[in-house]
Design a protein around this motif. Structure first.
Motif, PDB file in Angstrom:
ATOM      1  N   LYS A   1     -11.810   2.534  27.099  1.00  0.00           N
ATOM      2  CA  LYS A   1     -12.416   1.628  28.275  1.00  0.00           C
ATOM      3  C   LYS A   1     -13.061   0.254  27.678  1.00  0.00           C
ATOM      4  CE  LYS A   1     -15.617   2.239  31.946  1.00  0.00           C
ATOM      5  NZ  LYS A   1     -16.696   3.261  32.696  1.00  0.00           N
ATOM      6  N   ARG A   2     -13.822   0.523  26.642  1.00  0.00           N
ATOM      7  CA  ARG A   2     -14.672  -0.707  25.963  1.00  0.00           C
ATOM      8  C   ARG A   2     -13.614  -1.682  25.503  1.00  0.00           C
ATOM      9  NH1 ARG A   2     -17.383   1.712  22.634  1.00  0.00           N
ATOM     10  NH2 ARG A   2     -19.305   2.209  23.886  1.00  0.00           N
ATOM     11  N   ALA A   3     -12.664  -1.108  24.814  1.00  0.00           N
ATOM     12  CA  ALA A   3     -11.553  -2.074  24.330  1.00  0.00           C
ATOM     13  C   ALA A   3     -10.913  -2.939  25.418  1.00  0.00           C
ATOM     14  CB  ALA A   3     -10.687  -1.521  23.633  1.00  0.00           C
ATOM     15  N   ASN A   4     -10.596  -2.207  26.605  1.00  0.00           N
ATOM     16  CA  ASN A   4      -9.954  -2.923  27.650  1.00  0.00           C
ATOM     17  C   ASN A   4     -11.064  -3.875  28.364  1.00  0.00           C
ATOM     18  OD1 ASN A   4      -7.398  -1.767  27.459  1.00  0.00           O
ATOM     19  ND2 ASN A   4      -8.116   0.195  28.319  1.00  0.00           N
ATOM     20  N   LYS A   5     -12.128  -3.583  28.432  1.00  0.00           N
ATOM     21  CA  LYS A   5     -13.359  -4.401  29.059  1.00  0.00           C
ATOM     22  C   LYS A   5     -13.201  -5.880  28.149  1.00  0.00           C
ATOM     23  CE  LYS A   5     -17.853  -4.441  30.764  1.00  0.00           C
ATOM     24  NZ  LYS A   5     -19.136  -3.672  31.084  1.00  0.00           N
TER      25      LYS A   5
ATOM     26  N   SER B   1     -20.251  -0.483   0.205  1.00  0.00           N
ATOM     27  CA  SER B   1     -19.594  -1.421  -0.798  1.00  0.00           C
ATOM     28  C   SER B   1     -20.191  -2.628  -1.102  1.00  0.00           C
ATOM     29  CB  SER B   1     -18.054  -1.527  -0.304  1.00  0.00           C
ATOM     30  OG  SER B   1     -17.386  -0.338  -0.324  1.00  0.00           O
ATOM     31  N   GLY B   2     -21.389  -2.883  -0.162  1.00  0.00           N
ATOM     32  CA  GLY B   2     -21.913  -4.171  -0.146  1.00  0.00           C
ATOM     33  C   GLY B   2     -21.174  -5.413   0.587  1.00  0.00           C
ATOM     34  N   ASP B   3     -20.539  -4.848   1.622  1.00  0.00           N
ATOM     35  CA  ASP B   3     -19.749  -6.002   2.386  1.00  0.00           C
ATOM     36  C   ASP B   3     -21.002  -6.585   3.016  1.00  0.00           C
ATOM     37  OD1 ASP B   3     -17.512  -4.781   1.898  1.00  0.00           O
ATOM     38  OD2 ASP B   3     -16.838  -4.503   3.574  1.00  0.00           O
ATOM     39  N   SER B   4     -20.669  -7.948   3.369  1.00  0.00           N
ATOM     40  CA  SER B   4     -21.824  -9.000   3.857  1.00  0.00           C
ATOM     41  C   SER B   4     -21.817  -8.922   5.541  1.00  0.00           C
ATOM     42  CB  SER B   4     -21.589 -10.354   3.586  1.00  0.00           C
ATOM     43  OG  SER B   4     -20.323 -10.937   4.068  1.00  0.00           O
ATOM     44  N   GLU B   5     -20.719  -8.284   6.313  1.00  0.00           N
ATOM     45  CA  GLU B   5     -21.007  -8.177   7.483  1.00  0.00           C
ATOM     46  C   GLU B   5     -20.064  -7.105   7.900  1.00  0.00           C
ATOM     47  OE1 GLU B   5     -19.584 -11.871   8.910  1.00  0.00           O
ATOM     48  OE2 GLU B   5     -17.480 -11.611   7.883  1.00  0.00           O
ATOM     49  N   LEU B   6     -20.115  -6.548   9.127  1.00  0.00           N
ATOM     50  CA  LEU B   6     -19.674  -5.316   9.409  1.00  0.00           C
ATOM     51  C   LEU B   6     -18.995  -5.562  11.048  1.00  0.00           C
ATOM     52  CD1 LEU B   6     -19.485  -2.523   8.215  1.00  0.00           C
ATOM     53  CD2 LEU B   6     -21.141  -1.800   9.853  1.00  0.00           C
ATOM     54  N   LYS B   7     -17.887  -5.323  11.298  1.00  0.00           N
ATOM     55  CA  LYS B   7     -17.080  -5.230  12.590  1.00  0.00           C
ATOM     56  C   LYS B   7     -17.321  -4.188  13.495  1.00  0.00           C
ATOM     57  CE  LYS B   7     -13.000  -6.973  15.196  1.00  0.00           C
ATOM     58  NZ  LYS B   7     -11.615  -7.193  14.775  1.00  0.00           N
ATOM     59  N   PHE B   8     -17.707  -4.305  14.733  1.00  0.00           N
ATOM     60  CA  PHE B   8     -17.856  -3.209  15.638  1.00  0.00           C
ATOM     61  C   PHE B   8     -17.918  -3.885  17.175  1.00  0.00           C
ATOM     62  CE2 PHE B   8     -22.028  -3.332  13.938  1.00  0.00           C
ATOM     63  CZ  PHE B   8     -22.937  -3.314  14.902  1.00  0.00           C
ATOM     64  N   PHE B   9     -17.819  -3.398  17.968  1.00  0.00           N
ATOM     65  CA  PHE B   9     -17.920  -3.825  19.639  1.00  0.00           C
ATOM     66  C   PHE B   9     -16.917  -5.052  19.386  1.00  0.00           C
ATOM     67  CE2 PHE B   9     -22.089  -1.513  20.258  1.00  0.00           C
ATOM     68  CZ  PHE B   9     -21.316  -0.537  20.214  1.00  0.00           C
ATOM     69  N   GLY B  10     -15.862  -5.296  18.562  1.00  0.00           N
ATOM     70  CA  GLY B  10     -15.123  -6.668  18.791  1.00  0.00           C
ATOM     71  C   GLY B  10     -15.388  -7.718  18.208  1.00  0.00           C
ATOM     72  N   LYS B  11     -16.607  -7.840  17.157  1.00  0.00           N
ATOM     73  CA  LYS B  11     -17.221  -8.811  16.705  1.00  0.00           C
ATOM     74  C   LYS B  11     -17.886  -8.422  15.163  1.00  0.00           C
ATOM     75  CE  LYS B  11     -21.809  -9.284  18.614  1.00  0.00           C
ATOM     76  NZ  LYS B  11     -22.629 -10.032  19.632  1.00  0.00           N
ATOM     77  N   TYR B  12     -17.927  -9.505  14.317  1.00  0.00           N
ATOM     78  CA  TYR B  12     -18.718  -9.417  13.236  1.00  0.00           C
ATOM     79  C   TYR B  12     -20.222  -9.320  13.243  1.00  0.00           C
ATOM     80  CZ  TYR B  12     -14.198  -8.904  10.802  1.00  0.00           C
ATOM     81  OH  TYR B  12     -12.958  -8.884  10.474  1.00  0.00           O
ATOM     82  N   HIS B  13     -21.062  -8.583  12.483  1.00  0.00           N
ATOM     83  CA  HIS B  13     -22.459  -8.697  12.606  1.00  0.00           C
ATOM     84  C   HIS B  13     -22.873  -8.638  11.012  1.00  0.00           C
ATOM     85  CE1 HIS B  13     -22.615  -6.638  16.677  1.00  0.00           C
ATOM     86  NE2 HIS B  13     -21.203  -6.320  16.473  1.00  0.00           N
TER      87      HIS B  13
END
Length: 452
Positions: free
Chosen positions: A108-112, A368-380
């Motif tokens: 539902k969220r992916a479609n919205k 792993s020390g990533d500088s950003e994380l993707k969720f809800f369709g965007k990077y944080h």
């Protein structure tokens, strides 16, 4: 007899083992693949099993990577029963309903917000599919033989991994085949420890930590250190938590710290409908853990259990210091993402990882020390501090696996090593050959193994 591994081989997810004998087909575990995209895509593939001829399904325990494919199995035509222990039956109901809900919400969220190439995005399965599978669960006692037919019996023996988890023993034409499922720690925090088995003609054993020995430092002192550190910054501590076992262990340790008057005076929440339900199931199955009535009361007074969506939103938007346990444990979905959406870009907050993070999950990316994380369709941007406590593992390490294996009076004719990333499984194979002189092989996906 023959065995085929349709999951849980060369990986730690998607456990499914088919045993065929006397025109019977029995599936041991029926889990979802998690983590890497190429693994998750397998969840959408049809199992190469004629479900009309599948006799029985037997679960070692309730975790999603061992039970989460059941709604699809039933949806695609499986008509038989699903056998498990009574606590596993209760936990599996909670886990499957939550999984169906998350699949529905994610689609539902992916479609919205249009962050999927699928038009429209569809859930892998829904809540009704989960309910249909739950109807087929049948709970059994530990340590008793039960018949599938006149030539095949099964028995559950406590494995100490989570509430209700079990070694599955099959007696087929007087031969014993043992499936370890996931093996717990020798001295678990709140559970009764695993039982030893003395005989198997064939053995399938997990290898999640086949080359590792867990550290022995005190969990309680580490947890308190991260709580106090975050509190000193005026921030909140977010603990992505597996709703079954890990949540209850952390609540127990927090209750001990509270009784010792070591905790700062800040609210503590378990914000997870599944975690709340699972915790109440733990409290109700009093013979399957070592918690006293007083200990349970202390746990209940330490942590506020949050199920309602509006209450969750209020806590997410409250900027005052707090400790929040929220699912999911690998950050693959669930309410923890709403907390991270609000707090991950503020350095006064902390994220504490307390469990295994499969390759390809957001939890693994954090570690792993990533500088950003993707969720809800965007990077944080990841500005919150990230910590990890390894000692919480619910899986036996190499020394504990050897402790359990050494109690077999004679070596199995053949030992299959599964449920491990390749280097872990190979390490355990080498250890068994050099230490116990056992004949063993690392299970491979979709390969057929014939048993004499």
């Amino acid at each position: 007899m023959k065995l085929t591994f349709f999951g849980g081989a060369e990986t730690v997810t998607g456990s499914k083992i088919l045993i065929e004998v006397n025109y019977k087909k029995i599936l041991i575990d029926c889990g979802l693949f998690q983590g890497l995209k190429e693994l998750r895509k397998k969840n959408w593939e049809a199992l190469p099993i004629d479900l009309n001829n599948l006799t029985s399904v037997i679960l070692t325990h309730a975790h999603l990577d061992h039970s989460g494919y059941l709604p699809l199995l039933v949806k695609n035509g499986y008509k038989g029963f699903i056998y498990c222990t009574k606590p596993t039956r209760d936990l599996t109901e909670v886990i499957l309903l939550d999984s169906g809900k998350i699949h529905e919400e994610d689609a539902k969220r992916a479609n919205k917000y249009h962050y999927t190439k699928h038009k429209p995005a569809k859930p892998l399965y829904n809540i009704q599919d989960a309910k249909d599978a739950i109807q087929k669960l049948k709970g059994f006692d530990f340590d008793k033989w039960f018949p599938i037919d006149e030539n095949i019996l099964f028995k559950f023996v406590n494995s100490g991994h989570i509430l209700g988890s079990a070694f599955v023993l099959l007696k087929i034409n007087e031969k014993i085949i043992v499936f370890s499922g996931d093996i717990g720690r020798k001295h678990p925090i709140i559970l009764n420890p695993y039982k030893y088995i003395t005989h198997a003609d064939y053995l399938v054993v997990e290898s999640t930590y086949g080359n590792r020995v867990h550290p022995t430092s005190t969990i309680k002192s580490k947890l308190l250190k991260y709580i106090n550190h975050t509190y000193s910054k005026g921030g909140s501590l977010i603990i992505p938590t597996f709703s079954v076992e890990r949540a209850q262990e952390i609540i127990y340790i927090l209750s001990v710290l509270k009784q010792e008057q070591q905790l700062p005076k800040i609210p503590i929440y378990l914000d997870s409908p599944m975690g709340v339900n699972a915790t109440n199931i733990y409290y109700s199955h009093k013979n399957h853990h070592n918690l006293s009535e007083q200990t349970i009361q202390n746990m209940q007074s330490t942590v506020q259990l949050i199920s309602e969506v509006q209450a969750s939103r209020t806590i997410v938007n409250d900027e005052s210091p707090k400790i929040v346990l929220a699912g999911s444990g690998m950050l693959t979905g669930g309410r923890v993402l709403h907390y991270l959406n609000k707090m991950i870009e503020d350095q006064k907050n902390s994220i504490l990882i307390v469990g295994f993070q499969a390759d390809g999950t957001r939890g693994r990316a954090l570690l792993s020390g990533d500088s950003e994380l993707k969720f809800f369709g965007k990077y944080h941007k990841i500005k919150a501090e990230v910590f990890k406590i390894n000692e919480f593992s619910g899986h036996a390490d190499q020394s504990e696996l050897l402790d359990w294996l050494q109690h077999f009076k004679t070596p199995p004719l053949l030992t299959f090593i599964n449920h491990g990333e390749p280097h872990q499984s190979q390490a355990l194979k080498t250890k068994l050959k050099t230490t116990l002189n056992w004949k063993c092989t690392v299970a491979k996906m979709n390969e057929v193994y014939y048993l004499n």
